[in-house]
Design a protein around this motif. Structure first.
Motif, PDB file in Angstrom:
ATOM      1  N   THR A 249      -0.062   4.142  -2.350  1.00 31.42           N
ATOM      2  CA  THR A 249      -0.207   2.770  -2.096  1.00 31.42           C
ATOM      3  C   THR A 249      -0.284   2.073  -3.416  1.00 31.42           C
ATOM      4  OG1 THR A 249      -1.420   2.803  -0.181  1.00 31.42           O
ATOM      5  CG2 THR A 249      -1.723   0.667  -1.574  1.00 31.42           C
ATOM      6  N   LEU A 250      -0.691   2.689  -4.445  1.00 35.08           N
ATOM      7  CA  LEU A 250      -1.002   2.057  -5.829  1.00 35.08           C
ATOM      8  C   LEU A 250       0.307   2.401  -6.537  1.00 35.08           C
ATOM      9  CD1 LEU A 250      -4.459   3.336  -7.018  1.00 35.08           C
ATOM     10  CD2 LEU A 250      -3.892   1.064  -6.363  1.00 35.08           C
ATOM     11  N   LEU A 251       0.963   3.696  -6.326  1.00 39.53           N
ATOM     12  CA  LEU A 251       2.414   3.707  -7.069  1.00 39.53           C
ATOM     13  C   LEU A 251       3.314   2.814  -6.644  1.00 39.53           C
ATOM     14  CD1 LEU A 251       2.312   7.556  -7.035  1.00 39.53           C
ATOM     15  CD2 LEU A 251       2.077   6.167  -9.207  1.00 39.53           C
ATOM     16  N   ASN A 252       3.337   2.649  -5.296  1.00 41.20           N
ATOM     17  CA  ASN A 252       4.379   1.602  -4.900  1.00 41.20           C
ATOM     18  C   ASN A 252       3.975   0.128  -5.374  1.00 41.20           C
ATOM     19  OD1 ASN A 252       5.811   3.549  -3.489  1.00 41.20           O
ATOM     20  ND2 ASN A 252       4.651   3.382  -1.594  1.00 41.20           N
ATOM     21  N   TRP A 253       2.775  -0.142  -5.255  1.00 41.36           N
ATOM     22  CA  TRP A 253       2.402  -1.510  -5.666  1.00 41.36           C
ATOM     23  C   TRP A 253       2.684  -1.717  -7.209  1.00 41.36           C
ATOM     24  CZ3 TRP A 253      -2.301  -3.142  -8.688  1.00 41.36           C
ATOM     25  CH2 TRP A 253      -2.541  -4.726  -8.467  1.00 41.36           C
ATOM     26  N   HIS A 254       2.490  -0.845  -8.049  1.00 39.09           N
ATOM     27  CA  HIS A 254       2.728  -1.079  -9.518  1.00 39.09           C
ATOM     28  C   HIS A 254       4.303  -1.289  -9.619  1.00 39.09           C
ATOM     29  CE1 HIS A 254      -0.930  -0.744 -11.842  1.00 39.09           C
ATOM     30  NE2 HIS A 254      -1.351   0.115 -10.817  1.00 39.09           N
ATOM     31  N   ALA A 255       4.882  -0.337  -9.010  1.00 47.05           N
ATOM     32  CA  ALA A 255       6.558  -0.489  -9.001  1.00 47.05           C
ATOM     33  C   ALA A 255       7.094  -1.783  -8.527  1.00 47.05           C
ATOM     34  CB  ALA A 255       7.192   0.792  -8.292  1.00 47.05           C
ATOM     35  N   GLU A 256       6.301  -2.581  -7.573  1.00 52.09           N
ATOM     36  CA  GLU A 256       6.710  -3.727  -7.111  1.00 52.09           C
ATOM     37  C   GLU A 256       6.120  -4.791  -8.182  1.00 52.09           C
ATOM     38  OE1 GLU A 256       4.658  -3.628  -3.306  1.00 52.09           O
ATOM     39  OE2 GLU A 256       6.097  -2.333  -2.573  1.00 52.09           O
TER      40      GLU A 256
ATOM     41  N   VAL B 246     -15.307   2.619 -15.189  1.00 55.00           N
ATOM     42  CA  VAL B 246     -16.561   2.150 -14.278  1.00 55.00           C
ATOM     43  C   VAL B 246     -16.109   0.859 -13.851  1.00 55.00           C
ATOM     44  CG1 VAL B 246     -19.045   1.517 -14.427  1.00 55.00           C
ATOM     45  CG2 VAL B 246     -18.311   3.666 -15.528  1.00 55.00           C
ATOM     46  N   THR B 247     -15.726  -0.182 -14.799  1.00 61.43           N
ATOM     47  CA  THR B 247     -15.433  -1.523 -14.308  1.00 61.43           C
ATOM     48  C   THR B 247     -14.213  -1.819 -13.430  1.00 61.43           C
ATOM     49  OG1 THR B 247     -14.114  -2.072 -16.377  1.00 61.43           O
ATOM     50  CG2 THR B 247     -16.555  -2.798 -16.422  1.00 61.43           C
ATOM     51  N   ILE B 248     -13.211  -1.049 -13.801  1.00 62.62           N
ATOM     52  CA  ILE B 248     -11.925  -1.217 -13.050  1.00 62.62           C
ATOM     53  C   ILE B 248     -12.256  -0.471 -11.671  1.00 62.62           C
ATOM     54  CG2 ILE B 248      -9.690  -0.353 -12.887  1.00 62.62           C
ATOM     55  CD1 ILE B 248      -9.955  -2.705 -14.696  1.00 62.62           C
ATOM     56  N   LYS B 249     -12.582   0.588 -11.497  1.00 61.46           N
ATOM     57  CA  LYS B 249     -12.789   1.285 -10.073  1.00 61.46           C
ATOM     58  C   LYS B 249     -13.946   0.329  -9.293  1.00 61.46           C
ATOM     59  CE  LYS B 249     -12.320   5.510  -8.851  1.00 61.46           C
ATOM     60  NZ  LYS B 249     -12.547   7.006  -8.557  1.00 61.46           N
ATOM     61  N   THR B 250     -14.912  -0.205 -10.004  1.00 60.87           N
ATOM     62  CA  THR B 250     -15.842  -0.921  -9.131  1.00 60.87           C
ATOM     63  C   THR B 250     -15.205  -2.264  -8.650  1.00 60.87           C
ATOM     64  OG1 THR B 250     -17.813  -0.139 -10.586  1.00 60.87           O
ATOM     65  CG2 THR B 250     -18.053  -2.064  -9.076  1.00 60.87           C
ATOM     66  N   LEU B 251     -14.508  -2.854  -9.396  1.00 60.62           N
ATOM     67  CA  LEU B 251     -13.752  -4.143  -8.824  1.00 60.62           C
ATOM     68  C   LEU B 251     -12.578  -3.918  -8.064  1.00 60.62           C
ATOM     69  CD1 LEU B 251     -13.733  -7.320  -9.223  1.00 60.62           C
ATOM     70  CD2 LEU B 251     -12.200  -7.021 -11.192  1.00 60.62           C
ATOM     71  N   MET B 252     -11.810  -2.868  -8.463  1.00 55.97           N
ATOM     72  CA  MET B 252     -10.806  -2.488  -7.402  1.00 55.97           C
ATOM     73  C   MET B 252     -11.356  -2.307  -5.955  1.00 55.97           C
ATOM     74  SD  MET B 252      -8.318   0.067  -9.625  1.00 55.97           S
ATOM     75  CE  MET B 252      -7.255   0.261  -8.177  1.00 55.97           C
ATOM     76  N   ARG B 253     -12.375  -1.708  -5.783  1.00 54.15           N
ATOM     77  CA  ARG B 253     -12.942  -1.344  -4.421  1.00 54.15           C
ATOM     78  C   ARG B 253     -13.534  -2.753  -3.830  1.00 54.15           C
ATOM     79  NH1 ARG B 253     -17.378   3.245  -3.144  1.00 54.15           N
ATOM     80  NH2 ARG B 253     -16.655   3.820  -1.080  1.00 54.15           N
ATOM     81  N   LEU B 254     -13.913  -3.614  -4.545  1.00 60.24           N
ATOM     82  CA  LEU B 254     -14.165  -4.941  -4.049  1.00 60.24           C
ATOM     83  C   LEU B 254     -12.981  -5.678  -3.539  1.00 60.24           C
ATOM     84  CD1 LEU B 254     -17.007  -5.997  -6.175  1.00 60.24           C
ATOM     85  CD2 LEU B 254     -17.423  -4.777  -4.057  1.00 60.24           C
ATOM     86  N   ILE B 255     -11.966  -5.785  -4.211  1.00 57.56           N
ATOM     87  CA  ILE B 255     -10.803  -6.609  -3.755  1.00 57.56           C
ATOM     88  C   ILE B 255      -9.908  -5.861  -3.072  1.00 57.56           C
ATOM     89  CG2 ILE B 255     -11.065  -8.042  -5.984  1.00 57.56           C
ATOM     90  CD1 ILE B 255      -8.673  -6.351  -7.294  1.00 57.56           C
ATOM     91  N   GLY B 256     -10.143  -4.607  -2.656  1.00 56.29           N
ATOM     92  CA  GLY B 256      -9.303  -3.959  -1.554  1.00 56.29           C
ATOM     93  C   GLY B 256      -8.140  -2.846  -1.840  1.00 56.29           C
ATOM     94  N   LEU B 257      -8.179  -2.776  -3.246  1.00 55.81           N
ATOM     95  CA  LEU B 257      -7.178  -1.772  -3.887  1.00 55.81           C
ATOM     96  C   LEU B 257      -7.818  -0.360  -3.645  1.00 55.81           C
ATOM     97  CD1 LEU B 257      -6.000  -3.664  -7.094  1.00 55.81           C
ATOM     98  CD2 LEU B 257      -4.569  -3.037  -4.969  1.00 55.81           C
ATOM     99  N   PRO B 258      -7.013   0.625  -3.460  1.00 55.34           N
ATOM    100  CA  PRO B 258      -7.335   2.030  -3.171  1.00 55.34           C
ATOM    101  C   PRO B 258      -8.040   2.233  -4.641  1.00 55.34           C
ATOM    102  CG  PRO B 258      -5.245   1.595  -2.432  1.00 55.34           C
ATOM    103  CD  PRO B 258      -5.316   0.558  -3.022  1.00 55.34           C
ATOM    104  N   SER B 259      -9.236   2.805  -4.531  1.00 59.84           N
ATOM    105  CA  SER B 259     -10.321   3.316  -5.595  1.00 59.84           C
ATOM    106  C   SER B 259     -11.353   4.343  -5.147  1.00 59.84           C
ATOM    107  CB  SER B 259     -10.754   1.837  -6.212  1.00 59.84           C
ATOM    108  OG  SER B 259     -11.943   2.310  -7.162  1.00 59.84           O
ATOM    109  N   GLY B 260     -12.054   3.874  -4.206  1.00 61.96           N
ATOM    110  CA  GLY B 260     -13.162   4.677  -3.921  1.00 61.96           C
ATOM    111  C   GLY B 260     -14.411   4.919  -4.866  1.00 61.96           C
TER     112      GLY B 260
END
Length: 313
Positions: free
Chosen positions: A30-37, A257-271
């Motif tokens: 999902t992330l790879l396709n999103w970045h390519a787009e 730390v900041t990036i993964k925390t925020l990604m999880r909250l906005i619905g991007l794959p992070s975990g």
């Protein structure tokens, strides 16, 4: 042989994980396709933002093997291949090449604090081992070793050394490298605390090797576009100044730390982060939430703040 050199926005990707801590390979897709787009020209998988130092050797090889098959379009796929010694680093580079990677990024092995001569020789040995695109990450905050511009220009003469990722605070170092016009891409990290992005681009840099693109890839594509004319320069400046809230937030704690925390909250794959790292909360996290809203990222990217984020306000 001649190698393609990365340019533009070179995003250091997070390693998405499932709730049980295993690698989320569909999240990678999902992330790879999103970045390519969204304008990312290259990704670095398993850099420090990808929590590489906490991945097992088996996980590292599995990530290379599986994600290399997910390559979307022409986006370059680089892998962090630094090991704890020269031979291990070479083994990872060879594995990445065999599995179809586009290139590898290496840094000085962590913790040993080797001197510049030793690390320059190490980089040459890795470059000699395979005909494969290699980038060097000069990252003294993480590994203490800090190559001088004269060392970097030595490395640039090797045909397999195609990119410098610079993380010092010295504009003069970048200026000396750019002035020499080596046959390599010159990039720097995107932290506004380092203050290298605008000087690097103004001096002829080829892009940024950035972490903030995990959240704002389109904006980092504008910031990272090599300057060919005044329009590029003014667009870079405007995007840089506009996105300072997110740039500062991204580096307000040790990556990722900041990036993964925020990604999880906005619905991007992070975990989850891999322990002992912990997510941020409270006012530190609120700064990221505020940046998402101030920059209109919900509308621009379709992000949706999770209920946990709303409850934190």
């Amino acid at each position: 042989m001649s190698h393609i050199k990365p340019k533009g926005s070179f995003v250091a990707l997070v390693t998405p994980m499932n709730n049980d801590g295993s690698i989320d390979f569909e999240g990678f897709r999902t992330l790879l396709n999103w970045h390519a787009e969204n304008g990312t020209e290259a990704v670095l998988i398993m850099g420090s933002t990808g929590e590489v130092s906490m991945l097992s050797p088996e996980e590292r090889r599995a990530i290379i093997s599986k994600t290399a098959k997910m390559k979307p379009g022409n986006m370059l796929m680089y892998y962090g291949c630094t090991g704890n010694n020269t031979e291990t680093t070479i083994d990872y580079v060879r594995y990445a090449k065999a599995e179809g990677a586009d290139g590898a990024i290496i840094a000085a092995p962590a913790y040993i604090c080797a001197d510049n001569e030793a690390i320059t020789d190490y980089a040459f040995e890795v470059c000699d081992a395979e005909d494969f695109p290699i980038g060097f990450y000069n990252n003294p905050p993480r590994v203490k070793t800090d190559l001088h511009w004269t060392d970097i220009l030595k490395l640039a003469k090797h045909p397999n050394m195609v990119v410098l990722k610079e993380s010092t605070t010295r504009v003069g170092q970048v200026a000396q490298v750019c002035a020499a016009k080596p046959d390599m891409s010159i990039m720097c990290c995107c932290s506004p605390n380092l203050g290298l992005v605008v000087p690097t681009m103004a001096l002829g840099g080829h892009g940024t090797a950035n972490m903030t693109g995990n959240i704002v890839p389109r904006e980092m594509a504008v910031i990272s576009k090599p300057w060919e004319n005044g329009d590029d320069a003014f667009a870079c400046r405007e995007a840089w100044l506009t996105n300072l809230p997110m740039l500062h937030f991204a580096y307000s704690a040790i990556n990722p730390v900041t990036i993964k925390t925020l990604m999880r909250l906005i619905g991007l794959p992070s975990g989850p982060l891999r322990k002992p790292l912990k997510p941020i909360s409270g006012g530190a996290l609120q700064a990221g939430i505020d940046a998402v809203r101030a920059l209109g990222l919900e509308e621009r990217y379709g992000f949706r703040l999770a209920p946990a984020a709303l409850a934190a306000e």
